[in-house]
Design an enzyme around this catalytic site. Structure first.
Site, mmCIF file in Angstrom:
data_model
loop_
_atom_site.group_PDB
_atom_site.id
_atom_site.type_symbol
_atom_site.label_atom_id
_atom_site.label_comp_id
_atom_site.label_asym_id
_atom_site.label_seq_id
_atom_site.Cartn_x
_atom_site.Cartn_y
_atom_site.Cartn_z
ATOM 1 N N HIS A 144 40.652 44.447 34.542
ATOM 2 C CA HIS A 144 40.463 45.646 33.033
ATOM 3 C C HIS A 144 39.134 45.944 32.772
ATOM 4 C CE1 HIS A 144 44.450 42.734 33.875
ATOM 5 N NE2 HIS A 144 45.424 43.528 33.134
ATOM 6 N N ASP A 176 38.760 39.127 37.796
ATOM 7 C CA ASP A 176 40.070 40.226 36.380
ATOM 8 C C ASP A 176 39.426 41.988 37.184
ATOM 9 O OD1 ASP A 176 41.108 41.228 34.000
ATOM 10 O OD2 ASP A 176 40.321 39.601 32.757
#
Lengths: 138, 461
Positions: A17, A15
């Site tokens: 983000h 991930d």
């Protein structure tokens, strides 16, 4: 002098983000914590290694891309194996794909050995309070 | 004319390089067997005599020396997590030119304490915990070290919060303690400058004496550093240059020896593509790695084991039996040559090539592919050396190699191993006159001359 609370911060798995991670870093630093921020794409092993070197109180795992359950599985067991039996594990973000009732999600992660689970949009101030309380009661 | 002597006391040979700094040029080189067991000056005198005959100069007021005799600078590194402080400690020791006998992690146990005693290190580098981080493991190891039946200088480069305690506890048990900056002050941040400097100072102050090299101090100003440290100095000088004289840019030096292969890279090693995220412990600009299982002579069995005896046999065009026979003969007489010199030479050359290939693969970083919902993302672990344009070979097995260009080419990017970040488009050079360590020594007071000579004597192959 009161001992400074030490937290490890990072976004787990593949991930990338980064925004929420920066916000939490800011919030926890403002709260007076000693923050080790591992950034994005952090593996379980990296969380554990960092927690050992820092002698951390809490590992705070973020996951925004829906694979949180897969990525977080076994983290508690590995912590126990690494001698971090008493470390607090928090997790938050978009933990699963689709519209699942948060209570179900929370239970799932509590069963996996996490101490606190946060749904999307949770106020960082809430987790700050929890960290202070949980570290004290540990 | 300003004559200077640079002396390298190796484990087997004492190598002397005579230089005129003013011109600058290399006046002569010579070597003799190192005589560590009697008086180390004997070997040196012999080599010197040869230099005097070659140059007709009998007075050499400026002398510098480095040494890897008597096993080199033997160090132990102790850290906490293997990939973090233990690795940082190991890198600090390697970058100071040490031979790292072993690296330890977590709480030391009885067996490990016993092992350290047996290893008899010259210096221990003791770390653990980021600043403000772990205390318990470090304090437990401090107690363990108090019980150790061996004393040598110990450098503490761990969690600063407890450095006073560690120093006090160890000093009370007759340890000579030096405290320097943490080698990993926060997670994944490498900070080895002070530790490296301290290792060098301790080497100067103590180790030269312990290694029986003091006798030479009468004739030489100083044994300045361990030999690998001199090579690192030369590498950095050649890459970045000096005031008024440009270096050649990012480079790699591969030093294949009989027992080990050293790889030095002077390069930032940052990602070259946009979708790459760097992971793990920060990399030093000047990095040295040592492969104890990759050497052309003493480590040959391990090396052949690594790639498979059948592969080696097929490369040199002989049978598995013959290779095994050579290995057995070498094991019994590592110094002697086989009856069939042609075959042994081929095996030597193949071994050197394999050493180049494997050692650079381990030295360079690599990519890991991750397929994410947002497309492919790469994680980079270690240094990206794909943009390094100069690869320099040194050490006997390469200098005497029949096809050194082919051997050095083994350091290049290989399409069958696309994720390894080795140089893609480099030129190759050979340290034919074996001068790199000498130039590292010379660079301390005469950097410009050393740089000029390096550029001139490293020939492109």
């Amino acid at each position: 002098m009161e001992r400074q609370i030490k937290v490890i911060l990072g976004v787990i798995g593949a991930d990338v983000h980064a925004v929420g991670n920066k916000i939490l870093h800011y919030a926890y630093t403002q709260a007076g914590f000693f923050v080790v921020n591992l950034g994005v794409m952090v593996s379980q092993e990296e969380f554990i290694d960092a927690a050992m070197e820092a002698e951390a109180d809490v590992i705070i795992v973020s996951s925004l891309y829906g694979h949180g359950e897969l990525d977080c599985k076994g983290l508690r067991d590995k912590c126990i194996e690494a001698g971090l039996e008493n470390i607090l594990l928090y997790v938050g973000g978009n933990l699963v794909v689709g519209k699942t009732d948060f209570k179900t999600v929370e239970k799932k992660f509590l069963d996996m050995g996490f101490n606190r689970v946060y749904e999307p949009g949770s106020d960082p101030a809430l987790s700050v309070e929890h960290i202070k309380k949980d570290v004290q009661n540990r | 004319m300003q004559p200077v002597l640079c002396i390298d006391f190796g484990s087997t040979f004492t190598k002397v390089t005579a230089i005129d700094v003013d011109k600058p040029e290399i006046l002569a080189t010579s070597q003799a067997f190192t005589t560590i067991n009697s008086d180390i000056n004997e070997g040196l005198d012999q080599a010197l005599q040869d230099i005097i005959e070659q140059t007709n100069i009998s007075s050499w007021p400026q002398r510098y020396a480095c040494s890897s005799a008597a096993g080199g600078l033997k160090m132990i590194a102790i850290g906490l997590v293997p990939e973090l402080t233990s690795e940082a400690a190991k890198r600090a020791a390697l970058s100071a030119g040490a031979k790292v006998l072993k690296t330890y992690a977590f709480e030391l146990n009885e067996k490990e304490i016993h092992e350290i005693q047996q290893l008899e290190p010259d210096i221990i580098l003791f770390t653990g915990g980021i600043d403000g981080g772990n205390q318990s493991v470090v304090l437990s190891n401090t107690q363990r070290l108090r019980q150790l039946n061996h004393r040598c200088p110990i450098i503490y480069a761990g969690n600063k919060t407890i450095s006073d305690t560690v120093k006090k506890e160890l000093s009370a048990c007759n340890w000579e303690v030096y405290v320097v900056d943490n080698v990993m002050p926060s997670i994944n941040v490498l900070n080895i400058t002070q530790a490296r400097q301290c290792i060098r100072e301790v080497f100067l102050k103590h180790i030269v004496i312990a290694k029986g090299l003091t006798q030479v101090e009468k004739t030489i100003e100083n044994i300045i550093m361990p030999t690998p440290s001199a090579v690192l100095k030369a590498a950095e000088l050649l890459s970045v240059g000096t005031i008024g004289s440009k270096g050649i840019g990012e480079l790699m030096i591969i030093d294949v020896g009989g027992a080990t292969t050293d790889v030095h890279s002077v390069a930032k090693g940052e990602p070259k593509q946009s979708n790459v995220i760097i992971k793990g412990l920060m990399e030093p600009f000047v990095k040295r790695t040592v492969e104890g299982d990759l050497g052309a002579r003493y480590s040959l069995p391990a090396l052949v084991d690594g790639v498979g005896i059948d592969v080696v046999a097929s490369v040199i065009g002989t049978s598995r039996m013959t290779v095994q026979q050579i290995l057995d003969d070498l094991k019994n007489h590592p110094e002697s040559f086989m009856e069939e010199p042609g075959l042994l030479k081929t095996l030597d050359d193949v071994a050197a090539e394999i050493a180049v290939k494997e050692s650079t693969k381990r030295h360079a970083g690599y990519l890991e592919v991750h397929y994410t919902p947002f497309g492919t993302v790469y994680e980079q672990i270690g240094k990206d050396l794909s943009g390094v344009h100069h690869v320099i070979g040194t050490g006997g097995p390469l200098i005497h190699h029949l096809n050194v260009r082919s051997a050095l080419r083994a350091s290049q990017h290989d399409n069958r191993d696309p994720l390894s970040l080795r140089p893609t488009d480099a030129r190759f050079y050979l340290d034919k006159d074996y001068i790199i360590a000498a130039m590292g020594l010379l660079s301390i007071n005469h950097p410009k001359a050393a740089l000029t000579l390096l550029k001139k004597h490293l020939i492109e192959v």
